[in-house]
Design an enzyme around this catalytic site. Structure first.
Site, mmCIF file in Angstrom:
data_model
loop_
_atom_site.group_PDB
_atom_site.id
_atom_site.type_symbol
_atom_site.label_atom_id
_atom_site.label_comp_id
_atom_site.label_asym_id
_atom_site.label_seq_id
_atom_site.Cartn_x
_atom_site.Cartn_y
_atom_site.Cartn_z
ATOM 1 N N LYS A 166 33.080 62.604 38.806
ATOM 2 C CA LYS A 166 33.308 63.112 37.457
ATOM 3 C C LYS A 166 33.382 61.908 36.540
ATOM 4 O O LYS A 166 34.101 60.950 36.836
ATOM 5 C CB LYS A 166 34.603 63.917 37.380
ATOM 6 C CG LYS A 166 34.873 64.443 35.968
ATOM 7 C CD LYS A 166 35.989 65.475 35.931
ATOM 8 C CE LYS A 166 37.364 64.861 35.968
ATOM 9 N NZ LYS A 166 38.416 65.868 35.703
ATOM 10 N N HIS B 252 48.173 73.939 26.197
ATOM 11 C CA HIS B 252 46.950 74.635 26.599
ATOM 12 C C HIS B 252 46.822 74.692 28.125
ATOM 13 O O HIS B 252 46.547 75.746 28.711
ATOM 14 C CB HIS B 252 45.757 73.903 25.988
ATOM 15 C CG HIS B 252 44.440 74.569 26.229
ATOM 16 N ND1 HIS B 252 44.124 75.812 25.733
ATOM 17 C CD2 HIS B 252 43.354 74.156 26.920
ATOM 18 C CE1 HIS B 252 42.912 76.138 26.096
ATOM 19 N NE2 HIS B 252 42.420 75.164 26.826
#
Lengths: 321, 321
Positions: B67, B138
């Site tokens: 990633k 979030h």
């Protein structure tokens, strides 16, 4: 998101564009505008592969990203694929979003060739006539082709551990209209410029094979333990490199530093010569040596150039990513 | 080459698929079939961004890659883009060729939520009734939504440094048909499971806020200096993690180890519990603590699953790369 597949690179990228990109990024590294990230390199325990990432950021060129890939030694025999496989990924430094993906195989060959050519431009004597090659494999043809554009060479001489491979580089010399001569290693004394591009773990080129005034580019050593030239040669030479930290740890200078023949401070960035902050060659009799270790920023620089060219020519694949 | 853009992930990836992928790769890490590469993380000196690479290889799942991305703190304000930006690149471990590119933003949230859920499945008491949340941002909504699927919870309690954010998690609780109650930190003593998901640099949850038998998942600490819970809590708990080396260096366990309260050998891989080579919870009164630091293999695992799903549903973009 722009994609430039490996198959498009040969038609898009020129030696000149690779040269300019590598010269600029070496300069940016020396001025502090560009830096390489720590290299990740892993023996993954599958297919005897070495895999990893070379990343970096060039604040001047706003080029951010990495080359990912490595060496799969069974590819050619098992699958008719080349053993070195890599892909370059560029990111938008303003947002962190992926920006481009570019095939990295031919680019790696071109940027490595460009590095020794940049060193010849900035360090070899202007009147160099004889070009010497130590090594005659596939990559040697890239190095030689690019090198011959830097001076008015009159002859190419070559040595390889397996002499039957010398026709590889003889062909390149002849294509450039130059005669080729196979020599033994002491015969390298007639060369004004030498590129060494082998994957040897013991020195071939010894200090007394090299005449005063010669420029040598050592392009094969990128791992601890590898060695192409006698450490004493670095003691006699003015030593330059792409990145000092790599040069003294995994590059050709690792041995001379370990043996105490030179210090880290004796190894200078080629970018400083490009920028004019280091004088470079110290007279006609100086031996100059460039230790080309290969850095991620070179890959990013040539990939960014390919993306520009692909977009300009309308052959970039655009994906709404 | 298969491409799955960020916009497709929400419809493709399920919490169940993320859970399975993360559980499997944690198991593979503990059995020695999968390992993470050294993490590269650089403050690049542009837009205050942190950028880097988390790579790994899962020999069992044949998943290789990385990633790449990071944190661009000005994205939201300046450009209406989320601040965390990442992309996952998968490679064919047989050849080294690039195989897939997958948007990594939502996947990162899902794999982080899956990690705490995997820890709840394997470490929380079966009769857990009260779910406690420390943090209400979030990411907390992802953690809570996934956690509620692991036990028959009857109530959610929550604390946040900024209480005005608590409606974020109250909404998730209510959607799952559960009442929500805002509590102070000592009120966490009624929780059977606690997820801490903050980016704090000082502990919020203290040892005496936690009752015997509780399972705590610390999901916010991924950097030297960050801390969510009192170090003494780790001394009282049976401590598990995704990767021990990260846990004791950049994870929640860094503080307890530095203070000499626990040793590296006191931190166990959650994968060993999944594999049945570690017994996990030591009775109904044991406090278990999972230190979720976040590893590249989680990202690769969920991305590989997305690629399978995208291909199966015919929505993968295929590029001849």
């Amino acid at each position: 998101m722009i994609i430039v597949p490996e198959r498009e690179i040969a038609d898009l990228m020129t030696r000149e564009a690779a040269f300019d990109a590598v010269e600029q990024v070496f300069a940016a590294m020396a001025s502090g505008d560009a830096y390489n990230f720590p290299v990740v390199r892993e023996a993954i325990g599958h297919e005897d592969a070495l895999y990893g990432f070379k990343g970096g950021f060039d604040r001047a060129g706003l080029t951010l990203g990495l080359k990912a890939g490595g060496y799969w030694p069974n590819n050619l025999e098992k699958r008719d694929l080349i053993n070195h496989q890599s892909t370059v990924f560029l990111f938008d430094p303003d947002t962190g979003k992926a920006k481009a993906m570019v095939g990295g195989n031919l680019l790696t060959a071109l940027r490595t060739a460009a590095a020794s050519s940049v060193s010849i431009k900035h360090l070899a004597r202007d009147d160099a006539k004889v070009m010497g090659m130590v090594g005659a494999g596939h990559q040697a043809t890239f190095q030689l082709r690019a090198a011959l554009e830097q001076r008015k060479f009159e002859k190419v001489i070559g040595w390889n551990y397996h002499p039957e491979m010398l026709p590889n580089i003889e062909k390149v010399a002849n294509e450039a209209g130059l005669p080729f001569e196979a020599v033994d290693l002491p015969g390298m004394a007639q060369a004004d410029v030498i590129i060494s591009i082998t994957s040897a773990f013991a020195p071939s080129l010894m200090a007394d094979h090299v005449s005063p005034g010669t420029h040598i580019a050592c392009m094969g050593t990128d791992t601890k333990g590898k060695q192409e030239v006698e450490a004493a040669l670095l003691q006699r030479a003015s030593v330059f490199t792409d990145e000092v930290a790599q040069s003294i740890s995994i590059g050709e200078a690792q041995h001379a530093v370990a043996e105490g023949l030179i210090a880290e401070t004796d190894v200078h960035q080629i970018g400083a010569v490009i920028n004019g902050t280091h004088p470079g060659r110290n007279g006609a009799d100086d031996i100059t040596l460039f230790d080309g270790t290969g850095v991620g920023l070179q890959d990013l620089a040539v990939a960014a150039r390919v993306v520009e060219l692909a977009v300009a020519k309308g052959i970039a694949i655009e994906v709404d990513f």
